[in-house]
Design a protein around this motif. Sequence first.
Motif, mmCIF file in Angstrom:
data_model
loop_
_atom_site.group_PDB
_atom_site.id
_atom_site.type_symbol
_atom_site.label_atom_id
_atom_site.label_comp_id
_atom_site.label_asym_id
_atom_site.label_seq_id
_atom_site.Cartn_x
_atom_site.Cartn_y
_atom_site.Cartn_z
ATOM 1 N N LEU A 171 -1.432 15.350 -5.087
ATOM 2 C CA LEU A 171 -2.431 14.535 -5.441
ATOM 3 C C LEU A 171 -2.327 13.023 -5.744
ATOM 4 O O LEU A 171 -2.644 12.533 -5.898
ATOM 5 C CB LEU A 171 -3.280 15.729 -5.967
ATOM 6 N N ASP A 172 -0.746 13.435 -7.022
ATOM 7 C CA ASP A 172 -0.849 12.586 -7.018
ATOM 8 C C ASP A 172 -0.761 10.715 -6.662
ATOM 9 O O ASP A 172 -1.108 9.581 -6.403
ATOM 10 C CB ASP A 172 0.281 12.766 -8.817
ATOM 11 N N ILE A 173 0.549 11.157 -5.901
ATOM 12 C CA ILE A 173 0.960 10.494 -3.992
ATOM 13 C C ILE A 173 -0.054 9.844 -4.030
ATOM 14 O O ILE A 173 -0.138 8.624 -3.701
ATOM 15 C CB ILE A 173 2.167 9.988 -3.672
ATOM 16 N N SER A 175 -3.139 9.646 -4.576
ATOM 17 C CA SER A 175 -3.970 8.162 -5.707
ATOM 18 C C SER A 175 -3.445 6.822 -5.082
ATOM 19 O O SER A 175 -4.465 5.930 -6.149
ATOM 20 C CB SER A 175 -4.074 8.854 -6.803
ATOM 21 N N MET A 176 -1.897 6.961 -5.391
ATOM 22 C CA MET A 176 -1.936 5.615 -5.778
ATOM 23 C C MET A 176 -1.224 4.973 -4.169
ATOM 24 O O MET A 176 -0.056 3.976 -4.479
ATOM 25 C CB MET A 176 0.218 6.171 -6.343
ATOM 26 N N ASN A 178 -2.005 3.424 -1.641
ATOM 27 C CA ASN A 178 -3.167 2.540 -1.284
ATOM 28 C C ASN A 178 -2.123 0.778 -1.590
ATOM 29 O O ASN A 178 -1.787 0.361 -0.379
ATOM 30 C CB ASN A 178 -4.081 2.743 -1.940
ATOM 31 N N THR A 181 3.379 3.755 -5.001
ATOM 32 C CA THR A 181 4.169 4.485 -4.117
ATOM 33 C C THR A 181 3.733 5.052 -3.657
ATOM 34 O O THR A 181 2.851 5.799 -2.492
ATOM 35 C CB THR A 181 5.012 5.263 -5.185
#
Lengths: 427, 427
Positions: A171-173, A175-176, A178, A181
Amino acid sequence: MRKNAFYAQSGGVTAVINASAAAVIETCRQHPDRIGTLYAGRNGILGALREELIDTSLESDESIAALKHTPGGAFGSCRHKLKDIDTHLAEYERIIEVFRAHDIGYFFYNGGGDSSDTTLKMSQVAEKMGYPLTCVGIPKTVDNDLPLTDCSPGFGSVAKYIATSVMEATLDIKSMCNSSTRIFVMEVMGRHAGWIAAAAGLAQSEQAELPDGAVGHAPQVILFPEVAFDEAAFLEKVQASVDRDGFCTVVVSEGVQNADGEFLAKSGLKDVFGHTQLGGVAPLIANLIKDRLGHRYHWAVADYLQRSARHIVSATDLEHAIAVGRHAVELALEGKNASMAIIVRESDEPYHWHVGDAPLSEIANVEKFMPDNFISSDGFGITAEAKRYLKPLIKGEAPPPFKDGLPSYVTLRNELVAKKLPNSFDI
Amino acid sequence: MRKNAFYAQSGGVTAVINASAAAVIETCRQHPDRIGTLYAGRNGILGALREELIDTSLESDESIAALKHTPGGAFGSCRHKLKDIDTHLAEYERIIEVFRAHDIGYFFYNGGGDSSDTTLKMSQVAEKMGYPLTCVGIPKTVDNDLPLTDCSPGFGSVAKYIATSVMEATLDIKSMCNSSTRIFVMEVMGRHAGWIAAAAGLAQSEQAELPDGAVGHAPQVILFPEVAFDEAAFLEKVQASVDRDGFCTVVVSEGVQNADGEFLAKSGLKDVFGHTQLGGVAPLIANLIKDRLGHRYHWAVADYLQRSARHIVSATDLEHAIAVGRHAVELALEGKNASMAIIVRESDEPYHWHVGDAPLSEIANVEKFMPDNFISSDGFGITAEAKRYLKPLIKGEAPPPFKDGLPSYVTLRNELVAKKLPNSFDI
């Protein structure tokens, strides 16, 4: 006939090995007519060799109950493996000598494959020496590689930790990805067998069809020790995942090997980058992706965190750990020498199981790998059969009590009983 | 006057940033007379530049409530920082153009230091252009380095995760240290400020006196970015800990630097071993100890796991995240332009706090480091003052709902509203 008992923890510890210990102690206490004092080996079998016996009768019922929510090995564990009887008979004889001095008639050994071998050998030596000793094994290994038992206590909790962590980090990656990372690589334990890596696959959605970019695709790639690392196929799968989803979560077993059977973590892959690595296959895989595909990455190595994470154990795993501890004592009282308490699965869903026993001679020195039909045809994922097996093992939550925001873990008194033998022993 | 609103997530995400989002959305929905549709930027401020606006009115109340237990950034975040107004005016003008097209009068930006700067600049450009826009910041950073607010939502949960993990891994290594691993090194986030590393100190016991070998000594060594790495003193402290306790847990901030201000992770330390490292200061520190003191080690790098670990958030942190989200909308409705919602501490124990506000001009581009009196005199631990500050922030548990053994996290529909502008924008 009333005899004292000896219990020890062996090898890498888990989030629930103390729950097995608690069950052994509580069940022994329920049989004062048959079992006198239960001594725990300080630092595993080394405690027997050194005559360092912890008197568990000095621990309160409350402390023993609190072991069920305390990770690590409460009496200390060890990496000492007893060697061949023929060449190292003195070690076995020393243990029998210590047991005789303390009137010990029951030997409970809580560990994995090596420990099963030790327990079996102890039963053989005792018989040969005419010393009455009932030896029973209690399964424990996060690697889940013991045969005959459906699963090994400790594994289900690591599986839950890994699947949860992969879901969360994904869920973290996502989010990032685009603008930053795109690659997250997570290294998990399992030197020879890919059970823990496989558990990461539980984070994937059950849905047959998912939209591009869905977190349910992740982990898109799992690298197993059972599947030789194919660099080209791996990079192709990573790039296809990035193209489809915008990101790729890779779970890599510490034991992944190249086609020559060398661990990647120690292999010549370093020459490909011109780097020498300091340990850890996750950074190596992350760098490979960066070098070849140009994607920014993050990587994590959970190491001890995964096997000590009592705060997120599986309730099913905890029940298993308690059940095999209790059953080991029952087996000993029934005179089932050279046996191990095991988990027997009755059905997947609804999940039904019971405890049983198996001869140590069929367990010692046998490693259980992932069956072929648990690994997907491309070698980078798990099958529906694997999920059917794994799903029940992570079910249920059993968090520890918290105090001031942190888990409340118990520390035992761990007082040693007075030595009775005049001599020490060189290990 | 009724206006639409824009909300975006910025920078590294956290376990509770979606809780702030949920609070913003719910509070906007409570004011239909003043606020029309709340649009969320797809991938942060990039969503404004690209006119990719997510229509949050299409999400159910249940989905929005579920954001409170879902980690990551539900609308996507970004690493894009708006640059100087003078040289990059076109970017700001584009955002205003998009806001004008969609009748947006409220700008909520959920992030850390860079985001505060962006929010402030947006308010300045809007004023200069005569466009009525109320700009309010919502604090978020696991690094806890925002000034004026007592703490930053996201930090308390990382702090709880790190302190818990250190406790658990320490119980593991203590079990193993007699015959195996003696050193456990855990790397934590915090490029410039040592707040997360400091939180590991909460795992230490409060007792003034502890017996040798007590897990309450751990972590025996913390390496902060604020303290220049002193190799000799470090190795001496590690060896003293091993001599006293049998093991040593080292927590190292990713941002630890040598005396010349170079990050150790990228510094010449590699030459000392003859190794080049692939990233990660934990393996480097572990190897240094092995090389100089000869101890066996394990190391972990939690990376994304620490900031996405919704399963072990601090209830206090979650409450903070919700409170600043709600208060940001209230501030906007009061017309408090160029402000940020902040946490104001009233007392440590019992812990009392309320939300307040501060001008973005005093927050933007200011980093809050650990005060000197929070770091122990030897530089390797935290003081009682630090513990007093940190303790309330990790209090309380707020686990997500679980289904089939895994957290049940929500995925939003995230439908984009139709574009109104004819032109796209090159970023």
